[in-house]
Design a protein around this motif. Structure first.
Motif, PDB file in Angstrom:
ATOM      1  N   ILE A  36       0.448  -0.680  28.411  1.00  0.00           N
ATOM      2  CA  ILE A  36      -0.390  -1.768  28.926  1.00  0.00           C
ATOM      3  C   ILE A  36      -1.412  -2.192  27.878  1.00  0.00           C
ATOM      4  O   ILE A  36      -1.642  -3.395  27.643  1.00  0.00           O
ATOM      5  N   GLU A  74       2.252  -4.348  33.304  1.00  0.00           N
ATOM      6  CA  GLU A  74       1.444  -3.758  34.375  1.00  0.00           C
ATOM      7  C   GLU A  74       2.324  -3.379  35.569  1.00  0.00           C
ATOM      8  O   GLU A  74       2.133  -2.305  36.178  1.00  0.00           O
ATOM      9  N   ASN A 118       0.172   3.644  30.476  1.00  0.00           N
ATOM     10  CA  ASN A 118      -1.141   3.041  30.230  1.00  0.00           C
ATOM     11  C   ASN A 118      -1.280   2.591  28.775  1.00  0.00           C
ATOM     12  O   ASN A 118      -1.896   1.556  28.488  1.00  0.00           O
TER      13      ASN A 118
END
Length: 442
Positions: A50, A133, A47
């Motif tokens: 990202i 992603e 995450n």
């Protein structure tokens, strides 16, 4: 009297054990997956990557904005000197003459056109974000597979522990029966000793399984980021997705398989890279602007004592690298070769992924069949044990025959547990390869 007291103790122990189980937290697969998604360190890192890729796609990193720089400076001089003139004037001597100069300016630079290089670089950053992603999705899928593998290992060991505990209880009851029969002269000491050996062996199996179950629970807690309480149970009920259609999954695989999507994103990125490199063939046009301020305080040796200047300047420039030694040509050719290799790798990957899916599907069907056979086998083993137990109580079979029926039942239970969870894990592999893992409920 002894037998009655022993049965009372057994009932009390059973009630306490049942109460403890009810007090424990039962963690479902969905709860475990949710905990892993929120607390697993690998997912947290993905995450963050990202977020970093998203920052790179911001307008502040695009190259489309102008640059503005400010400069300032100051110079201080203290000079001493002697000046002689050709017209017989007296020499002029200056000692400790001070002078200073100050300046400040703001410079603006803006590229109007760079051969579309920054445009395709920005498109590359967008696709890199999309690729990140997809990579995060791959991390999530792998984490879920790892989690479910550990979860179902805990479930299998839990059921095995229950089977071994039941086997131990049966052996203890047999030892009690053999002891009573020996006390009343209905059998020999050998039957008692055989029963004691079987109780000890079963006790060791229970101890080992209990420890392996504890270790497996620690592994599950680790995958979820150590967020589960120390005392917990797992759900051992398994539902198979028997409505899965091979042809539908195979079609979804070509669209949703995470590895194929990553290769496609890399191809798009390389296409933009080629176009960005081709921008080296075109000129670059830019605007410049400057606002400046200058102040000078001169010493006595200067004709002008003090000056101040302010001004604005602007300009446009064109730069065209007519020949850079062949660097641009080489970069474009190499990028085109890399693009061709990526397309070939995609075709190879499609064949590989389809093969893996075919193998996984056949393995899944095979394991489902084995599980059904094991279910039939365990029903036979239960029936055989019950009949043998009745005959054993009537003295029509020996303790060795009874023990063999008991072990056959235990083996059937352990094999059925293994087959059940092997089939479920095989189903998970099929879902992951087809790209349907995140769309499925467990």
């Amino acid at each position: 009297m002894k037998k009655q007291s022993f049965r009372i103790v057994q009932i009390l122990v059973g009630l306490v054990f049942t109460t403890l189980l009810q007090a424990q937290n039962v963690v479902t697969t969905n709860e475990a997956i949710s905990l892993a998604l929120d607390n697993n360190y690998g997912i947290k890192i993905a995450n963050n990557l990202i977020e970093e890729a998203e920052n790179n796609t911001n307008i502040l990193n695009s190259g489309f904005l102008p640059s503005l720089t400010g400069n300032a400076g100051a110079v201080y001089n203290k000079d001493s000197g002697r000046t002689e003139f050709n017209n017989d004037f007296d020499p002029r001597i200056i000692s400790g003459a001070e002078s200073s100069r100050y300046n400040a300016n703001i410079n603006l630079n803006y590229t109007i056109f760079d051969g579309l290089g920054r445009y395709y670089n920005y498109k590359t950053l967008k696709e890199t974000y999309n690729l990140t992603e997809i990579q995060a999705r791959e991390t999530i899928e792998n984490t879920i597979v790892q989690l479910l593998t550990v979860y179902y290992d805990v479930a299998r060991r839990s059921e095995n522990f229950g089977s071994l505990q039941t086997t131990l209880d049966i052996s203890k009851d047999r030892l009690t029966r053999a002891s009573y029969q020996f006390d009343y002269g209905q059998n020999t000491k050998l039957d008692v000793l055989n029963a004691e050996v079987d109780v000890n062996n079963d006790s060791i199996n229970v101890i080992n399984m209990r420890q392996s179950l504890v270790n497996a629970k620690r592994d599950l807690n680790f995958v979820t980021g150590n967020t589960i309480s120390n005392i917990f149970e797992v759900d051992t009920d398994i539902d198979f997705l028997l409505t899965l259609n091979k042809d539908d999954l195979l079609e979804k695989l070509k669209q949703n398989n995470v590895n194929l999507i990553q290769v496609e994103k890399n191809i798009q990125i390389n296409e933009f890279t080629i176009k960005a490199n081709k921008s080296g063939y075109l000129p670059s046009i830019g605007l410049t602007g400057t606002y400046g301020w200058n102040e000078s305080n001169n010493n006595l040796a200067s004709i002008v004592g003090f000056t101040t200047n302010t001004g604005v300047s602007a300009g446009i420039n064109l730069t065209w690298n007519l020949f850079d030694g062949g660097g641009t040509i080489t970069r474009v050719k190499n990028a085109q070769i890399a693009l061709e290799n990526q397309k070939l790798q995609k075709e190879q990957l499609i064949l590989s992924v389809v093969r893996d899916f075919e193998n996984a599907w056949d393995d899944y069907q095979n394991k489902l069949t084995i599980f059904r056979v094991q279910q039939d086998n365990i029903r036979t083993a239960i029936n055989n044990f019950q009949r043998t137990e009745e005959q054993f109580k009537l003295g029509q079979v020996t303790s060795i025959e009874f023990r063999q029926a008991q072990l056959n039942l235990l083996s059937a239970e352990l094999n059925t547990n293994q087959a059940k969870y092997d089939a479920k894990l095989a189903e998970i592999v099929v879902l992951q390869l087809s790209g349907e893992l995140l769309n499925s409920a467990f």
